[in-house]
Design a protein around this motif. Structure first.
Motif, PDB file in Angstrom:
ATOM      1  N   TYR A   1      37.160  39.084  47.767  1.00 24.01           N
ATOM      2  CA  TYR A   1      37.814  37.842  48.182  1.00 24.01           C
ATOM      3  C   TYR A   1      38.963  38.033  49.169  1.00 24.01           C
ATOM      4  O   TYR A   1      39.548  37.051  49.633  1.00 24.01           O
ATOM      5  N   GLY A   2      39.307  39.278  49.460  1.00 24.46           N
ATOM      6  CA  GLY A   2      40.332  39.531  50.466  1.00 24.46           C
ATOM      7  C   GLY A   2      41.752  39.236  50.023  1.00 24.46           C
ATOM      8  O   GLY A   2      42.657  39.115  50.848  1.00 24.46           O
ATOM      9  N   SER A   3      41.967  39.108  48.731  1.00 19.18           N
ATOM     10  CA  SER A   3      43.307  38.867  48.196  1.00 19.18           C
ATOM     11  C   SER A   3      43.374  39.434  46.790  1.00 19.18           C
ATOM     12  O   SER A   3      42.352  39.748  46.174  1.00 19.18           O
ATOM     13  N   SER A   4      44.584  39.553  46.275  1.00 17.69           N
ATOM     14  CA  SER A   4      44.769  40.076  44.924  1.00 17.69           C
ATOM     15  C   SER A   4      44.533  38.969  43.896  1.00 17.69           C
ATOM     16  O   SER A   4      44.875  37.806  44.135  1.00 17.69           O
ATOM     17  N   PRO A   5      43.977  39.297  42.737  1.00 18.74           N
ATOM     18  CA  PRO A   5      43.747  38.280  41.710  1.00 18.74           C
ATOM     19  C   PRO A   5      45.043  37.898  41.006  1.00 18.74           C
ATOM     20  O   PRO A   5      45.980  38.691  40.917  1.00 18.74           O
ATOM     21  N   HIS A   6      45.094  36.688  40.518  1.00 20.54           N
ATOM     22  CA  HIS A   6      46.197  36.283  39.642  1.00 20.54           C
ATOM     23  C   HIS A   6      46.112  37.119  38.369  1.00 20.54           C
ATOM     24  O   HIS A   6      45.018  37.518  37.946  1.00 20.54           O
ATOM     25  N   PRO A   7      47.254  37.425  37.717  1.00 15.93           N
ATOM     26  CA  PRO A   7      47.211  38.225  36.485  1.00 15.93           C
ATOM     27  C   PRO A   7      46.299  37.672  35.394  1.00 15.93           C
ATOM     28  O   PRO A   7      45.821  38.431  34.539  1.00 15.93           O
ATOM     29  N   LEU A   8      46.039  36.359  35.405  1.00 15.66           N
ATOM     30  CA  LEU A   8      45.159  35.775  34.390  1.00 15.66           C
ATOM     31  C   LEU A   8      43.693  35.740  34.805  1.00 15.66           C
ATOM     32  O   LEU A   8      42.839  35.316  34.027  1.00 15.66           O
ATOM     33  N   ALA A   9      43.398  36.188  36.010  1.00 13.57           N
ATOM     34  CA  ALA A   9      42.028  36.093  36.528  1.00 13.57           C
ATOM     35  C   ALA A   9      41.020  36.790  35.633  1.00 13.57           C
ATOM     36  O   ALA A   9      39.879  36.338  35.476  1.00 13.57           O
ATOM     37  N   GLY A  10      41.427  37.894  35.029  1.00 12.64           N
ATOM     38  CA  GLY A  10      40.512  38.655  34.193  1.00 12.64           C
ATOM     39  C   GLY A  10      39.925  37.856  33.052  1.00 12.64           C
ATOM     40  O   GLY A  10      38.829  38.172  32.568  1.00 12.64           O
ATOM     41  N   LEU A  11      40.615  36.801  32.617  1.00  7.53           N
ATOM     42  CA  LEU A  11      40.083  35.973  31.530  1.00  7.53           C
ATOM     43  C   LEU A  11      38.814  35.253  31.974  1.00  7.53           C
ATOM     44  O   LEU A  11      37.895  35.044  31.176  1.00  7.53           O
ATOM     45  N   GLY A  12      38.751  34.875  33.247  1.00  8.36           N
ATOM     46  CA  GLY A  12      37.542  34.248  33.771  1.00  8.36           C
ATOM     47  C   GLY A  12      36.382  35.221  33.770  1.00  8.36           C
ATOM     48  O   GLY A  12      35.239  34.876  33.429  1.00  8.36           O
TER      49      GLY A  12
ATOM     50  N   ARG B  13      40.889  44.802  39.928  1.00  2.70           N
ATOM     51  CA  ARG B  13      41.686  44.320  41.051  1.00  2.70           C
ATOM     52  C   ARG B  13      41.102  44.779  42.382  1.00  2.70           C
ATOM     53  O   ARG B  13      41.063  44.020  43.359  1.00  2.70           O
ATOM     54  N   ALA B  14      40.649  46.030  42.419  1.00  3.27           N
ATOM     55  CA  ALA B  14      40.061  46.558  43.661  1.00  3.27           C
ATOM     56  C   ALA B  14      38.781  45.810  44.014  1.00  3.27           C
ATOM     57  O   ALA B  14      38.551  45.472  45.186  1.00  3.27           O
ATOM     58  N   ARG B  15      37.952  45.531  43.025  1.00  8.78           N
ATOM     59  CA  ARG B  15      36.705  44.795  43.269  1.00  8.78           C
ATOM     60  C   ARG B  15      36.991  43.375  43.728  1.00  8.78           C
ATOM     61  O   ARG B  15      36.332  42.855  44.631  1.00  8.78           O
ATOM     62  N   TYR B  16      37.963  42.742  43.080  1.00 11.96           N
ATOM     63  CA  TYR B  16      38.328  41.372  43.449  1.00 11.96           C
ATOM     64  C   TYR B  16      38.859  41.346  44.882  1.00 11.96           C
ATOM     65  O   TYR B  16      38.485  40.481  45.680  1.00 11.96           O
ATOM     66  N   GLN B  17      39.729  42.287  45.205  1.00  5.83           N
ATOM     67  CA  GLN B  17      40.296  42.362  46.560  1.00  5.83           C
ATOM     68  C   GLN B  17      39.200  42.535  47.602  1.00  5.83           C
ATOM     69  O   GLN B  17      39.217  41.889  48.662  1.00  5.83           O
ATOM     70  N   GLN B  18      38.250  43.375  47.310  1.00  2.00           N
ATOM     71  CA  GLN B  18      37.153  43.610  48.248  1.00  2.00           C
ATOM     72  C   GLN B  18      36.285  42.369  48.411  1.00  2.00           C
ATOM     73  O   GLN B  18      35.829  42.055  49.518  1.00  2.00           O
TER      74      GLN B  18
END
Length: 399
Positions: free
Chosen positions: A314-325, A307-312
């Motif tokens: 893309y500037g937003s929090s990932p959807h809970p299912l994002a990890g599947l991608g 989540r921290a990496r994604y936020q950094q």
């Protein structure tokens, strides 16, 4: 939050659950197949690849579906984040918009193969994933879908979503090792509840846990009350150590956690366990059956890092299912890195060592479903406590 506010929040949760049972009844009449519907090739299906060149990978997501656009965006972002992590592996990611439609998914899956895709990642929804798998089965192309619907898995279709069977097996394994070796199952009579019941029964048999009864309920308070009364009688008669609930907070879970203890099933003597995560609603921590309950969850430290990496990035929090991608690309990339032309065939995808995903280790099973490393957790004094950490490999305990 003060005691009065917490109590008010708890009452609101129970009222919503009661309302939900009535509303869900309107949607519960639609028949849903519980049998495998995937038509895929057997044996060692899948395309061979040239690992010295960028490998074309198709990503099928519902970008223009208004109800799923945010999920699609997160899945694509996470997939690209995973690609950036690959060392010496080149993936040519090609994105196709299914619009959440199964027919369109089938057409785009075929188009992706015609465009040179060696494997398909997605679609998101089970019906669309099944349609995509059927469309490209004759082309010997594997589909790694984001769905958690185990009934579509098999042949050339693999699913990344967490399954009831995996959760049930993790809990049953832990229960057997901690002297909770008997269970009564409470499940709704809809498709999800039936799948949950079957998963708990199979996991119990595999791990030596005795099943003292399975009691189903329709989507009404009257039916749920009747099932709880039957479950109470069975637990008291057999001295059952655990009651397993297949429902989530949108269904009967909060009412069971609140009302079954009132019928004499004390959490001091009987453990309340569930296939759903109990920690997603903090207002539910006051429910009587919550103390010393059992549920499973991915490695939260690893998910926090993602989540921290994604936020950094893309500037937003990932959807809970994002990890599947992320998981899909991580698995494909790890296989390609071996330099084997058969990396994306069925045997490649099912390699026993598994892959490192957002929430821990995972691997594909021969039936097209997946197995994931999960932690076992409980609620104590309204706090989440990890009882057993998620395994970091498939060679240790927890599977």
């Amino acid at each position: 939050m003060g005691l009065q506010s917490k109590a008010s929040s708890k009452r609101g949760l129970l009222k919503r659950a009661l309302a939900g049972l009535s509303l869900i009844a309107l949607a519960a009449c639609e028949p849903i197949s519980l049998g495998p519907v995937s038509v895929g090739g057997g044996g060692n299906s899948g395309q061979t690849i040239d690992t010295s060149r960028p490998v074309p990978v198709a990503l099928l997501i519902p970008k223009s579906d208004s109800g799923a656009a945010s999920v699609a965006r997160s899945l694509e972002n996470a997939a690209r984040l995973a690609i950036a992590d690959l060392d010496g592996v080149q993936i040519d990611l090609r994105v196709y918009d299914t619009a959440g439609d199964a027919g369109r998914a089938a057409l785009l899956a075929q188009q992706a193969v015609n465009d040179g895709a060696k494997i398909i990642l997605g679609p998101l929804f089970g019906e669309a994933a099944n349609a995509a798998g059927v469309a490209v089965a004759d082309d010997n192309v594997n589909v790694v879908a984001f769905s958690n619907n185990a009934t579509i898995a098999g042949g050339n279709v693999f699913i990344l979503g967490p399954t009831f069977r995996n959760t049930a097996n993790r809990l049953a394994n832990y229960m057997q090792r901690t002297d909770r070796d008997s269970v009564v199952i409470l499940h709704n009579n809809g498709a999800s509840g039936q799948l949950g019941r079957v998963a708990v029964q199979a996991a119990s048999a595999q791990n030596g846990v005795r099943v003292d009864g399975a009691f189903g309920y329709d989507f009404s308070q009257e039916s749920l009350s009747s099932a709880m009364a039957q479950a109470t009688a069975a637990i008291q008669s057999a001295g059952t150590s655990t009651v397993m609930i297949t429902d989530d907070y949108e269904g009967g879970l909060p009412l069971i956690l609140d009302q079954l203890p009132a019928q004499g099933i004390s959490p001091a003597n009987t453990t309340f366990a569930g296939l759903a995560r109990f920690d997603v609603r903090r207002d539910a921590f006051l429910l009587k059956g919550m103390e010393n309950s059992l549920f499973a969850m991915p490695d939260q430290n690893m998910i926090g890092n993602f989540r921290a990496r994604y936020q950094q990035a893309y500037g937003s929090s990932p959807h809970p299912l994002a990890g599947l991608g992320f998981d899909g690309i991580a698995a494909i990339g790890a296989l390609i890195a071996r330099g084997d032309q058969n990396a994306l065939t069925r045997s490649g995808l099912m390699q026993s060592a598994g892959f490192q995903g957002v929430g821990g280790v995972f691997r594909f099973r021969p039936d097209g479903t997946n197995e994931r490393g999960l932690a076992v957790a409980t609620i104590r004094d309204q706090q989440v406590v990890i009882l057993e950490q998620a395994p970091r490999s498939f060679s240790g305990p927890g599977f």
